[in-house]
Design an enzyme around this catalytic site. Sequence first.
Site, PDB file in Angstrom:
ATOM      1  CB  THR B 201      -0.838   0.053   1.301  1.00 26.66           C
ATOM      2  OG1 THR B 201      -1.314  -1.253   1.587  1.00 26.66           O
ATOM      3  CG2 THR B 201      -2.001   0.997   1.175  1.00 26.66           C
ATOM      4  N   GLY B 255      -5.321  -6.167   5.346  1.00 27.45           N
ATOM      5  CA  GLY B 255      -6.467  -5.278   5.233  1.00 27.45           C
ATOM      6  C   GLY B 255      -7.707  -5.736   5.969  1.00 27.45           C
TER       7      GLY B 255
END
Lengths: 338, 338
Positions: B201, B255
């Site tokens: 990310t 996540g």
Amino acid sequence: MTTRNPVPILAIHGGAGTLLRSAMSAEQAAQYEAALHAVLQSGEALLASGASALDVVTEAVRQLEECPLFNAGKGAVYTADATHELDACVMDGRDLAAGAVAGVSRVRNPVRAARALLETSRRDAGPVMLIGPPAEAFAAAQGLESVAPDWYGTEARYQQLLKARQKLAQGGGGGQALLDHDGAALQAASGPLDDETKFGTVGAVALDAQGHLAAATSTGGMTNKRPGRVGDSPLIGAGCYANDATVAVSCTGSGEMFMRAVTAYDVSALMEYAGLSLADATRKVVMDKLPRIDGRGGLIAVSRDGEVSLAFNTEGMYRGSVRAGEAPVVAIYAEGGA
Amino acid sequence: MTTRNPVPILAIHGGAGTLLRSAMSAEQAAQYEAALHAVLQSGEALLASGASALDVVTEAVRQLEECPLFNAGKGAVYTADATHELDACVMDGRDLAAGAVAGVSRVRNPVRAARALLETSRRDAGPVMLIGPPAEAFAAAQGLESVAPDWYGTEARYQQLLKARQKLAQGGGGGQALLDHDGAALQAASGPLDDETKFGTVGAVALDAQGHLAAATSTGGMTNKRPGRVGDSPLIGAGCYANDATVAVSCTGSGEMFMRAVTAYDVSALMEYAGLSLADATRKVVMDKLPRIDGRGGLIAVSRDGEVSLAFNTEGMYRGSVRAGEAPVVAIYAEGGA
């Protein structure tokens, strides 16, 4: 405040909004109340038989999805493209396990797809959230019923789409003139809360005999919405949250504001970190924090101690609750009347 | 603790993960550090010239998206179908305005699509979050550059997909044997943090001279992920959050766990409701709450007072920060070395 053996409780909602001033509203109100009552009665039987909060909220929302009066599953509203896109989320307060789907158009009961994701993510560390056709394929692979994309539609919802389009064509503000010219067919397209302005979502929160909390939320979105739009309903912490340490919450309202305010988790955080009671936490969120960003709607919440809060800043919210061994209580308007 | 005229600051991350034990890692580390340094230097110039935090985080993440070393935009990982699906979110602490996209495959810079949604939702009360092809159509209509779905791909990322598939075929646990047989081509497919296990990310958080906070997060997801999977990155309150009253946060990690923990907003809630310092709030979230649900990764955060926290529970996180008028500081490993 901790209750060792809490009385199981289920609360549900079917959306919040403004009242429709109409001669038909008393009759229609009875219809909505009966639908809410039936879901609560079924949930009470499950709770009394020892069912888990997770099973009870999943089943309650499945029944609300099946009811064409509410904007979820059968009876979902139409997008601007005259299609349907549904979102749902389920969360288990025991271990914060969750499942969510967004933008599905072929899953009969989106809440069951969300539930299946909760189970597979817990078992296999798989995805918690799937969107679009892959979510539909997942649901089908899990043995959940698929439907044709037009299965969700009803004539009443289609009339709402046509009205919304007509309003837009007249420049948005022309709503009142249209309402004055309503024929019976268009009137029948709405319940006692004005479906044109209502925030259509369904949800359930429950506390079971083991002290576990769970929450579920499902929606067809907003009439005439831009396809691809996702609101708060399928988002953990925004439209749905459950944590055995605090509270289970399901929201309904102007989704964008509930997302920005992280509303469902905010109730939990206010209780856990600021020491607020359930009533104070929900009041602060619904009556203070949401209005500051023009957020309209409401939420239902059950605390770990079995307290319930059904809070909204609109004229009404389809809602109700039931404790194991007791009779359901349902309401639509602000004073708890009807 | 309130600073009236804070020194503007920008912090960025490029993912967190485990170290790759490899002879090449020193050389590769320098490459990653140089990339982080360049983004910070550019951001410092913007901050010093009076740019808003919102503009600075959008531009920093855009540059990280353009850099093939990081898993966002160009250099995004491949899904199980050898496609790319990107997610991004931007939030403005001034008024909690936000924009998010998920599952886009044709938008060159997903963070710019998220930013455009932030602007249109603020102006027209439009959607905050769009998914899939409608999000791509929105971005194109906003004049943002579209690319072919294979534009994001790089040979290194494709090799990672092949490795992930091979591992799965060998039963998941066969990773070490594979690593031992790595040739130079496969080695080059990773940076100093093992790309096979890294949480890819990118993100940025900033405080500007006016005291406003903003956050942005963007990702290509997980290598070999199930198409349609959405993680925390595009979700307000999970992977991205900003509030002038408290903090701006951008997360990177497993996540699903960050979604369930509502991690980014949790940092804000711990500061606002429990009175924790930024350091204590991020430590509690990253070192205590996330590990309890097997959450691995980290986050970057800048408080309203200009404090910065770059916290992670993995072996390393690509990260750095810069204050206006000063030189950037970058790091990869836990001790801040390299």
